[in-house]
Write a protein that holds these residues in place. Structure first.
Motif, PDB file in Angstrom:
ATOM      1  N   UNK A  73       0.851  -1.190   0.000  1.00 46.60           N
ATOM      2  CA  UNK A  73       0.000   0.000   0.000  1.00 46.60           C
ATOM      3  C   UNK A  73       0.887   1.241   0.000  1.00 46.60           C
ATOM      4  N   UNK A  74       1.462   1.540  -1.161  1.00 43.54           N
ATOM      5  CA  UNK A  74       2.343   2.690  -1.273  1.00 43.54           C
ATOM      6  C   UNK A  74       3.763   2.371  -0.862  1.00 43.54           C
ATOM      7  N   UNK A  75       4.536   3.409  -0.549  1.00 40.80           N
ATOM      8  CA  UNK A  75       5.941   3.270  -0.188  1.00 40.80           C
ATOM      9  C   UNK A  75       6.058   3.052   1.318  1.00 40.80           C
ATOM     10  N   UNK A  76       6.661   1.955   1.763  1.00 44.26           N
ATOM     11  CA  UNK A  76       6.833   1.740   3.209  1.00 44.26           C
ATOM     12  C   UNK A  76       7.567   2.908   3.858  1.00 44.26           C
ATOM     13  N   UNK A  77       7.230   3.203   5.108  1.00 42.43           N
ATOM     14  CA  UNK A  77       7.734   4.400   5.781  1.00 42.43           C
ATOM     15  C   UNK A  77       9.259   4.488   5.832  1.00 42.43           C
ATOM     16  N   UNK A 107      10.336 -10.175  -1.542  1.00 40.79           N
ATOM     17  CA  UNK A 107      10.282  -9.131  -2.565  1.00 40.79           C
ATOM     18  C   UNK A 107      11.254  -8.015  -2.179  1.00 40.79           C
ATOM     19  N   UNK A 108      12.228  -7.785  -3.058  1.00 43.84           N
ATOM     20  CA  UNK A 108      13.181  -6.689  -2.877  1.00 43.84           C
ATOM     21  C   UNK A 108      12.742  -5.548  -3.789  1.00 43.84           C
ATOM     22  N   UNK A 109      12.407  -4.413  -3.213  1.00 48.55           N
ATOM     23  CA  UNK A 109      11.910  -3.273  -3.978  1.00 48.55           C
ATOM     24  C   UNK A 109      12.888  -2.108  -3.862  1.00 48.55           C
ATOM     25  N   UNK A 110      12.816  -1.188  -4.815  1.00 42.05           N
ATOM     26  CA  UNK A 110      13.699  -0.024  -4.826  1.00 42.05           C
ATOM     27  C   UNK A 110      12.900   1.237  -4.563  1.00 42.05           C
ATOM     28  N   UNK A 111      13.509   2.155  -3.806  1.00 42.09           N
ATOM     29  CA  UNK A 111      12.897   3.446  -3.513  1.00 42.09           C
ATOM     30  C   UNK A 111      13.916   4.537  -3.800  1.00 42.09           C
ATOM     31  N   UNK A 112      13.562   5.456  -4.696  1.00 43.93           N
ATOM     32  CA  UNK A 112      14.483   6.523  -5.068  1.00 43.93           C
ATOM     33  C   UNK A 112      13.689   7.595  -5.804  1.00 43.93           C
ATOM     34  N   UNK A 124      10.255  -7.034   1.576  1.00 45.08           N
ATOM     35  CA  UNK A 124       8.940  -7.409   2.087  1.00 45.08           C
ATOM     36  C   UNK A 124       8.791  -8.915   1.907  1.00 45.08           C
ATOM     37  N   UNK A 125       8.044  -9.552   2.801  1.00 41.24           N
ATOM     38  CA  UNK A 125       7.885 -11.014   2.744  1.00 41.24           C
ATOM     39  C   UNK A 125       6.410 -11.365   2.760  1.00 41.24           C
ATOM     40  N   UNK A 126       6.113 -12.555   2.210  1.00 41.76           N
ATOM     41  CA  UNK A 126       4.735 -13.039   2.187  1.00 41.76           C
ATOM     42  C   UNK A 126       4.744 -14.557   2.102  1.00 41.76           C
ATOM     43  N   UNK A 127       3.675 -15.169   2.598  1.00 43.53           N
ATOM     44  CA  UNK A 127       3.520 -16.618   2.473  1.00 43.53           C
ATOM     45  C   UNK A 127       2.949 -16.997   1.114  1.00 43.53           C
ATOM     46  N   UNK A 128       2.248 -16.052   0.481  1.00 44.14           N
ATOM     47  CA  UNK A 128       1.652 -16.287  -0.832  1.00 44.14           C
ATOM     48  C   UNK A 128       1.979 -15.120  -1.748  1.00 44.14           C
ATOM     49  N   UNK A 129       2.056 -15.407  -3.044  1.00 41.68           N
ATOM     50  CA  UNK A 129       2.340 -14.333  -4.000  1.00 41.68           C
ATOM     51  C   UNK A 129       1.213 -13.314  -4.052  1.00 41.68           C
ATOM     52  N   UNK A 130       0.048 -13.716  -3.656  1.00 42.72           N
ATOM     53  CA  UNK A 130      -1.084 -12.790  -3.622  1.00 42.72           C
ATOM     54  C   UNK A 130      -1.073 -11.906  -2.378  1.00 42.72           C
ATOM     55  N   UNK A 131      -0.101 -12.116  -1.475  1.00 38.71           N
ATOM     56  CA  UNK A 131       0.007 -11.326  -0.269  1.00 38.71           C
ATOM     57  C   UNK A 131      -0.798 -11.920   0.875  1.00 38.71           C
ATOM     58  N   UNK A 137      11.888  -3.747   6.233  1.00 38.56           N
ATOM     59  CA  UNK A 137      12.876  -2.673   6.349  1.00 38.56           C
ATOM     60  C   UNK A 137      13.878  -2.661   5.220  1.00 38.56           C
ATOM     61  N   UNK A 138      14.964  -1.886   5.413  1.00 45.06           N
ATOM     62  CA  UNK A 138      15.925  -1.617   4.348  1.00 45.06           C
ATOM     63  C   UNK A 138      17.093  -2.590   4.388  1.00 45.06           C
ATOM     64  N   UNK A 139      17.475  -3.085   3.220  1.00 46.60           N
ATOM     65  CA  UNK A 139      18.576  -4.036   3.072  1.00 46.60           C
ATOM     66  C   UNK A 139      19.865  -3.315   2.698  1.00 46.60           C
TER      67      UNK A 139
END
Length: 442
Positions: A73-77, A107-112, A124-131, A137-139
């Motif tokens: 839901x948008x960009x994590x804080x 899921x590794x996402x980029x913020x810039x 971000x992690x999930x048990x299912x691909x559907x969430x 947090x940041x890697x």
């Protein structure tokens, strides 16, 4: 009528009509039930009301894609506070094995923000691909003026020992790779920015990004895919190989991917660039690829697909995701189909066809960013090879259009989009390290 003209009426409609359009920086993964999920950058040009949070689509066959909303839901804080990003870029989604033998998804996402190296890669992690997806947090994070790296465009590779590595980077000081903790998915060493494995000269604005490393167990090597030049109009995909995940990565001619003294376009073997067949749709700036591996049939034989985005030259503001089959030549080099994937039925010929004859061929000249128009050339094989579409390695000779080349090639079935028919295609590398791709028919 070109493909762009066929799609034009729907280009400005809502997400439910998008299909594979409006997707940048794509990755595709296969769920346990056989459903494919496509994750991509959440930004769409000239569309202020598109939701942020990584766009998700699903498909039963890699051909028809249905929009499923956003993974977050948008960009994590934490990512927003560090980068000020308004959206998320270039997600990488991988199956993550646990010590208990269970699988989760990472899921590794980029913020810039565009042009800035104050950037972060989050997890971000999930048990299912559907969430639902839970932010962890940041890697990796980089700061303009402090770090030379740029922490975007993540890709994960499990090395020959099964240990995970994160490869990332865009422009600035190039592509880097670092060890991840197999339990947490975070950096093995906090604040580690990794080892540089590819970079480019300031003469070309250090234009390299969108890296993906594939470990090939059959020859115990690592294959690096990267995109050169501008994502707006001159993107092209290069490859190199290494014995170790940290490099050195070398192209067909032996050039090191960290070499900034050689002419910038002479480093890296160019396997895909802008092109057109028969005056049909001109595919512009293909790039930012990932590799999807799919087991097929009871034999467990694996198929490889390059997943990338590409623009329409007739309207470069519009883009679409394509998948292309990837093959390995007799000498161990990856080559890519000149035709987008159309499914096994369309890519199988009704009967076996010989190879010798007139083909339409594109030459991916390493030093030219211009779209290539397919030209008629005569193709000869060295053994009267015939095929109904099953991939076969072949030594090919090309002649015509001022070309006299000998190729380490693969011939395979494809769907000839400009002529709306099944046909043989090939892709191969000549003795100078130049890639040619073609489709049969004068």
């Amino acid at each position: 009528m070109t493909l762009l003209e066929k799609l034009q009426p729907a280009l400005t409609t809502g997400p439910e009509t998008w299909g594979a359009r409006h997707a940048h920086d794509p990755t595709v993964v296969r769920d346990d039930d056989g459903t494919y999920y496509l994750f991509s950058t959440d930004a769409v040009a000239n569309s202020a009301n598109i939701p942020a949070g990584v766009h998700v689509r699903s498909s039963p066959d890699l051909l028809e894609w249905t929009y499923r909303g956003t993974a977050l839901d948008g960009v994590p804080e934490p990512a927003f506070e560090w980068s000020g990003a308004k959206g998320l870029w270039a997600p990488e989604v991988v199956r993550w094995p646990s010590a208990a033998g269970e699988n989760r998804w990472h899921m590794y996402y980029s913020a810039s923000t565009f042009g800035s190296s104050t950037s972060a890669i989050g997890l971000a992690v999930a048990d299912k691909l559907t969430g639902p997806w839970e932010d962890r947090g940041l890697v990796v994070r980089t700061l303009a003026g402090r770090d030379s790296q740029n922490a975007i465009d993540a890709a994960v590779t499990f090395d020959r020992n099964g240990d995970p590595w994160l490869t990332y980077g865009s422009f600035f000081s190039g592509i880097h790779t670092l060890r991840l903790n197999p339990e947490t998915g975070m950096a093995q060493s906090p604040e580690d920015l990794g080892t540089c494995i590819a970079r480019r000269s300031p003469d070309v604005d250090r234009a390299i990004e969108g890296a993906f490393i594939q470990y090939r167990a059959e020859d115990d090597r690592y294959v690096l895919f990267v995109s050169y030049d501008s994502l707006f109009n001159t993107y092209n995909v290069r490859v190199a190989v290494a014995e170790e995940i940290t490099g050195p990565y070398r192209d067909v001619n032996g050039a090191d991917m960290t070499d900034v003294d050689t002419a910038p376009h002479a480093v890296g073997t160019k396997v895909l660039g802008s092109y057109r067949f028969d005056g049909d749709t001109s595919w512009l700036a293909p790039g930012h690829n990932s590799i999807l591996t799919v087991p097929t049939g009871e034999s467990g034989v694996e198929e490889q697909f390059m997943v990338h985005h590409v623009r329409f030259a007739e309207d470069a503001t519009q883009h679409i995701v394509q998948l292309r089959r990837v093959f390995t030549t007799a000498k161990g080099w990856p080559v890519v189909s000149p035709q987008p994937y159309a499914g096994p039925e369309r890519e199988t010929l009704a009967s076996a066809a010989g190879i010798t004859g007139i083909w339409r061929v594109v030459r991916f000249a390493p030093g030219s960013p211009e779209p290539v128009e397919a030209q008629p050339m005569t193709v000869h094989d060295d053994g009267a090879v015939t095929s109904a579409g099953e991939p076969c390695r072949a030594s090919l000779t090309l002649s015509g259009d001022g070309v006299d080349a000998h190729l380490d090639a693969v011939v395979f079935g494809s769907w000839d989009f400009s002529r709306n028919r099944s046909a043989l295609s090939f892709s191969g590398i000549d003795e100078h390290g130049v890639v040619y791709s073609g489709t049969q028919g004068a």
